[in-house]
Structure formats: C-alpha cells, structure tokens
Design a protein around this motif. Sequence first.
Motif, PDB file in Angstrom:
ATOM      1  N   ARG A 106      -5.187   8.520 -12.744  1.00 28.22           N
ATOM      2  CA  ARG A 106      -6.315   8.873 -11.890  1.00 28.22           C
ATOM      3  C   ARG A 106      -7.618   8.304 -12.447  1.00 28.22           C
ATOM      4  N   ALA A 107      -7.680   8.217 -13.764  1.00 32.04           N
ATOM      5  CA  ALA A 107      -8.891   7.678 -14.409  1.00 32.04           C
ATOM      6  C   ALA A 107      -8.936   6.159 -14.394  1.00 32.04           C
ATOM      7  N   ASN A 116       5.517   5.547  -6.430  1.00 29.14           N
ATOM      8  CA  ASN A 116       5.807   6.703  -7.277  1.00 29.14           C
ATOM      9  C   ASN A 116       4.526   7.461  -7.562  1.00 29.14           C
ATOM     10  N   ALA A 117       4.630   8.769  -7.608  1.00 28.17           N
ATOM     11  CA  ALA A 117       3.503   9.604  -8.029  1.00 28.17           C
ATOM     12  C   ALA A 117       4.021  10.652  -9.000  1.00 28.17           C
ATOM     13  N   VAL A 118       3.210  10.966  -9.975  1.00 28.87           N
ATOM     14  CA  VAL A 118       3.549  11.988 -10.961  1.00 28.87           C
ATOM     15  C   VAL A 118       2.416  13.001 -10.985  1.00 28.87           C
ATOM     16  N   ASP A 119       2.767  14.275 -10.900  1.00 30.04           N
ATOM     17  CA  ASP A 119       1.716  15.287 -10.912  1.00 30.04           C
ATOM     18  C   ASP A 119       1.443  15.773 -12.338  1.00 30.04           C
ATOM     19  N   SER A 155       0.840  -1.186   0.000  1.00 25.00           N
ATOM     20  CA  SER A 155       0.000   0.000   0.000  1.00 25.00           C
ATOM     21  C   SER A 155       0.876   1.238   0.000  1.00 25.00           C
ATOM     22  N   CYS A 156       0.367   2.296  -0.588  1.00 24.74           N
ATOM     23  CA  CYS A 156       1.096   3.563  -0.588  1.00 24.74           C
ATOM     24  C   CYS A 156       0.080   4.688  -0.475  1.00 24.74           C
ATOM     25  N   ALA A 157       0.190   5.429   0.612  1.00 23.38           N
ATOM     26  CA  ALA A 157      -0.720   6.538   0.854  1.00 23.38           C
ATOM     27  C   ALA A 157      -0.035   7.859   0.522  1.00 23.38           C
ATOM     28  N   ALA A 158      -0.715   8.686  -0.220  1.00 26.65           N
ATOM     29  CA  ALA A 158      -0.191   9.998  -0.590  1.00 26.65           C
ATOM     30  C   ALA A 158      -0.776  11.062   0.324  1.00 26.65           C
ATOM     31  N   SER A 159       0.020  12.066   0.598  1.00 27.97           N
ATOM     32  CA  SER A 159      -0.436  13.211   1.368  1.00 27.97           C
ATOM     33  C   SER A 159       0.203  14.471   0.782  1.00 27.97           C
ATOM     34  N   GLY A 160      -0.295  15.607   1.232  1.00 24.43           N
ATOM     35  CA  GLY A 160       0.219  16.867   0.697  1.00 24.43           C
ATOM     36  C   GLY A 160      -0.662  17.350  -0.437  1.00 24.43           C
ATOM     37  N   SER A 161      -0.045  17.734  -1.529  1.00 23.74           N
ATOM     38  CA  SER A 161      -0.786  18.284  -2.675  1.00 23.74           C
ATOM     39  C   SER A 161      -1.391  17.160  -3.513  1.00 23.74           C
ATOM     40  N   ILE A 162      -2.308  16.438  -2.919  1.00 20.50           N
ATOM     41  CA  ILE A 162      -2.815  15.227  -3.561  1.00 20.50           C
ATOM     42  C   ILE A 162      -3.671  15.527  -4.781  1.00 20.50           C
ATOM     43  N   SER A 163      -4.278  16.685  -4.838  1.00 21.37           N
ATOM     44  CA  SER A 163      -5.103  17.015  -6.000  1.00 21.37           C
ATOM     45  C   SER A 163      -4.264  17.210  -7.254  1.00 21.37           C
TER      46      SER A 163
END
Length: 115
Positions: free
Chosen positions: A52-53, A95-98, A20-28
């Motif tokens: 996201r889709a 990993n997350a990409v904005d 599992s990986c939880a994101a926080s901060g500027s999640i939008s």
Amino acid sequence: VQLQASGGGLVQAGGSLRLSCAASGSISSISDMGWYRQAPGEQRELVAAITRAGRINYADSMKGRFTISRDNAKNTVYLQMNTLKPEDTAVYYCNAVDYLRDAYWGQGTLVTVSS
C-alpha cells in the motif's frame, strides 16, 4: 475482497499489454497487491507485488520489462508489460493480501504472445 482483472489478450512478440485489477469489498483491509502467472504445465509464480505504501518486489526475470503500479484511490493495481516474449504466455492472476495475511485471487486473464 473481490478482484476483477482485465487487459489480457493476444500480442506479437515485442509488443506491450497493460493489465488492470480492481478490488472491491473490504478494500481497507488490503495491504499488498500483485500479479502472479501460470504457464501451461508450470507452477504459479510471482511476477510483481506492491505494498500500500508503494514498496515493490519484482521477480528477477521480469525486472526491466514489467512495471507494477497501484492507485489506492481507485483500489486498482496495474501491470505494464513491455517487450513481451512468447515465454511470457500464461494466465496472469491478480492477488491481494490483507493485514491478516489472508490471500485473495482474481479469476485470471490470459496473455498470449505469438512469435
């Protein structure tokens, strides 16, 4: 964006783990989330990614054994790993990409598969 991964550990070959990986901060601002892994002496490689889709991309070697999913309401991405093999042993990175295509990384969680 901060990413907190969990769920790694030691498992016997043929077993399963769920990361599992939880994101926080500027999640939008997050567009894509995914998992990479890095085995000792190897380069970091893509495991799977999900937009996201809900559009998903798997590395060919992971198809059929690994399943990525995402809960946008919980800002969390999951990786269900089944039929694990010793060669799956690695540090797994979230990993997350904005939307500006900036990348963020979690701290990594170690998965060890014993034969």
